[in-house]
Design a protein around this motif. Structure first.
Motif, mmCIF file in Angstrom:
data_model
loop_
_atom_site.group_PDB
_atom_site.id
_atom_site.type_symbol
_atom_site.label_atom_id
_atom_site.label_comp_id
_atom_site.label_asym_id
_atom_site.label_seq_id
_atom_site.Cartn_x
_atom_site.Cartn_y
_atom_site.Cartn_z
ATOM 1 N N PRO A 301 0.932 -1.235 0.006
ATOM 2 C CA PRO A 301 -0.017 0.053 0.117
ATOM 3 C C PRO A 301 0.908 1.146 -0.091
ATOM 4 O O PRO A 301 0.622 2.452 -0.595
ATOM 5 C CB PRO A 301 -0.974 -0.259 1.311
ATOM 6 N N GLY A 302 1.795 1.297 0.922
ATOM 7 C CA GLY A 302 2.629 2.572 0.719
ATOM 8 C C GLY A 302 3.336 2.562 -0.479
ATOM 9 O O GLY A 302 3.492 3.763 -1.008
ATOM 10 N N ILE A 303 3.972 1.670 -1.378
ATOM 11 C CA ILE A 303 4.570 1.767 -2.718
ATOM 12 C C ILE A 303 3.463 2.325 -3.638
ATOM 13 O O ILE A 303 3.814 3.241 -4.491
ATOM 14 C CB ILE A 303 5.131 0.498 -2.819
ATOM 15 N N THR A 304 2.203 1.729 -3.570
ATOM 16 C CA THR A 304 1.141 2.147 -4.247
ATOM 17 C C THR A 304 0.891 3.603 -4.380
ATOM 18 O O THR A 304 0.416 4.239 -5.397
ATOM 19 C CB THR A 304 0.087 1.113 -4.031
ATOM 20 N N LYS A 305 0.726 4.107 -3.041
ATOM 21 C CA LYS A 305 0.299 5.433 -2.837
ATOM 22 C C LYS A 305 1.382 6.480 -3.310
ATOM 23 O O LYS A 305 1.091 7.343 -4.058
ATOM 24 C CB LYS A 305 0.408 5.663 -1.496
ATOM 25 N N ARG A 306 2.683 6.020 -3.455
ATOM 26 C CA ARG A 306 3.735 6.911 -3.879
ATOM 27 C C ARG A 306 4.157 6.692 -5.416
ATOM 28 O O ARG A 306 4.315 7.664 -6.354
ATOM 29 C CB ARG A 306 4.914 6.575 -3.144
#
Length: 403
Positions: A301-306
């Motif tokens: 999720p953190g990678i997808t957000k960025r």
């Protein structure tokens, strides 16, 4: 800092550079002062800016000759004082690089190390070239740098353990990107829209006499035709020099490249959702397909957000972007305080770039009046952070060997 990385405490490094940093801080204090030499340089610059504003107002109010006079006088006041200030700043930056930054990197090279989970120690070997940069071919292979020919400075290269790395500050605002036919057409459409909007505004303000006022606008723009070519050429040359100096002190894109110890058969990108068009290239589905890429579904999720992910090989990309590596990328992004980060895997190298709003690694005025301590400490912590990327991304762990 990564828990397995050991680096000298800054206080021990400061004892080696305190005298030089203090002398530089005292000799440049006038640059941030509105007294003495600082006032002599700052006042003409402020008056020049005021006159340029008056000139713009004069053009708008239909007094182009007065406006042109204000422009000439304003530039005559502003440009020399700004140029002198920038030259002093550049001289201070060069001195700072040699007497403050270089000893810090030498101290790190002597003592910085990392211990792997297996107990193997990796030592840092690094050299610093304030005017150097990552070779054009290496930078181009990252695939996401908008203009590999952009100005570079503060080049650090070497090895950390068995991993070769390069680190450089890319001055992305110096980019001279060639526009595609599509971009040129878009700009032409924008120009036509602005002209129609201007015509509409003139009609609303002046009714049937609007063409007269438009003609006055055009005549104001043509006044430069009466300026001798020699004068225009001199002004252009000085402006280019001024632009180059301001770019050196402008924002940074810190570029880190390291050997990943594997010749990839694919190319994989993580590109920022928050874009910086002059610094980092981005893809549309059509342009990506033209490069043999397809969207990559990112599970973290953190990678997808960025980031948005693109790859030419879904299987290899998932092997490359292990959960541990994605966690490390997210952690470093948090630490950098920037959402404009790009990552790629190409050839046998990993590329990591972060776009920052301020100049990095370079001289800044000592506003804390502490002999340059705060300035030097901030640069030192940046250096440790970026040089730790080899270990943070676990690049010394041999997941693969080269074919």
């Amino acid at each position: 800092m990564h828990d397995r990385i050991s680096a000298p405490d800054f206080d021990t490094v400061w004892t080696k550079i305190e005298k030089q940093a203090g002398e530089l801080s005292r000799s440049t204090a006038w640059m941030g002062s509105w007294s003495g030499k600082g006032l002599l340089l700052g006042l003409p610059a402020v008056l020049g800016v005021v006159l340029i504003f008056v000139a713009l107002l004069s053009f708008f109010l239909g007094a182009p000759l007065f406006g042109l006079l204000c422009v000439v006088v304003g530039l005559a006041l502003m440009v020399p004082s700004v140029m002198v200030g920038l030259r002093h700043h550049k001289a201070a930056s060069d001195q700072h690089a040699q007497e403050v930054v270089t000893p810090m990197i030498e101290a790190l090279a002597e003592s910085m190390s990392a211990t792997s989970s297996t107990g193997q120690e990796a030592k840092l070997q690094a050299s610093f070239d304030p005017q150097g940069g990552i070779p054009l071919g290496v930078l181009s292979r990252s695939g996401f740098i908008r203009d590999p020919k952009a100005r570079q400075e503060d080049f650090i290269s070497g090895t950390f353990g068995d991993t070769q790395f390069m680190l450089s500050d890319v001055k992305w605002q110096s980019s001279e990107v060639e526009l595609s036919d599509e971009s040129k057409a878009r700009l032409e459409r924008k120009k036509q829209r602005e002209e129609r909007a201007n015509n509409r505004r003139l009609r609303e303000e002046h009714g049937r006499h609007w063409r007269y006022y438009k003609d006055r606008q055009q005549r104001a723009g043509s006044l430069l035709d009466f300026v001798p070519d020699s004068v225009k050429n001199t002004v252009q040359e000085k402006y280019r020099e001024f632009e180059a100096m301001t770019e050196e002190a402008g924002p940074s894109m810190v570029m880190f490249a390291a050997d990943f110890h594997k010749d990839f058969s694919s190319t994989t990108y993580l590109l920022p959702r928050k874009t910086e068009p002059r610094a980092i290239r981005n893809f549309t589905e059509d342009s990506a397909a033209g490069d043999g890429l397809e969207p990559m579904e990112l599970e973290d999720p953190g990678i997808t957000k960025r980031f948005t992910g693109w790859t030419s090989d879904q299987v290899e990309a998932r092997y490359l972007l292990s959960p541990e590596l994605m966690l490390a990328i997210s952690d470093v992004a948090d630490r950098m305080g920037s959402e404009r980060i790009a990552v790629s895997f190409s050839g046998s190298w990993m590329y990591f770039a972060v776009v920052l709003d301020e100049d990095r690694f370079s001289f800044t005025l000592d506003t804390d009046d502490d002999g340059g301590f705060t300035v030097a400490k901030a640069i030192y912590e940046d250096l440790v952070t970026f040089l730790s990327l080899v270990e943070h991304f676990n690049l010394n762990t041999r997941i693969w060997s080269k074919a």
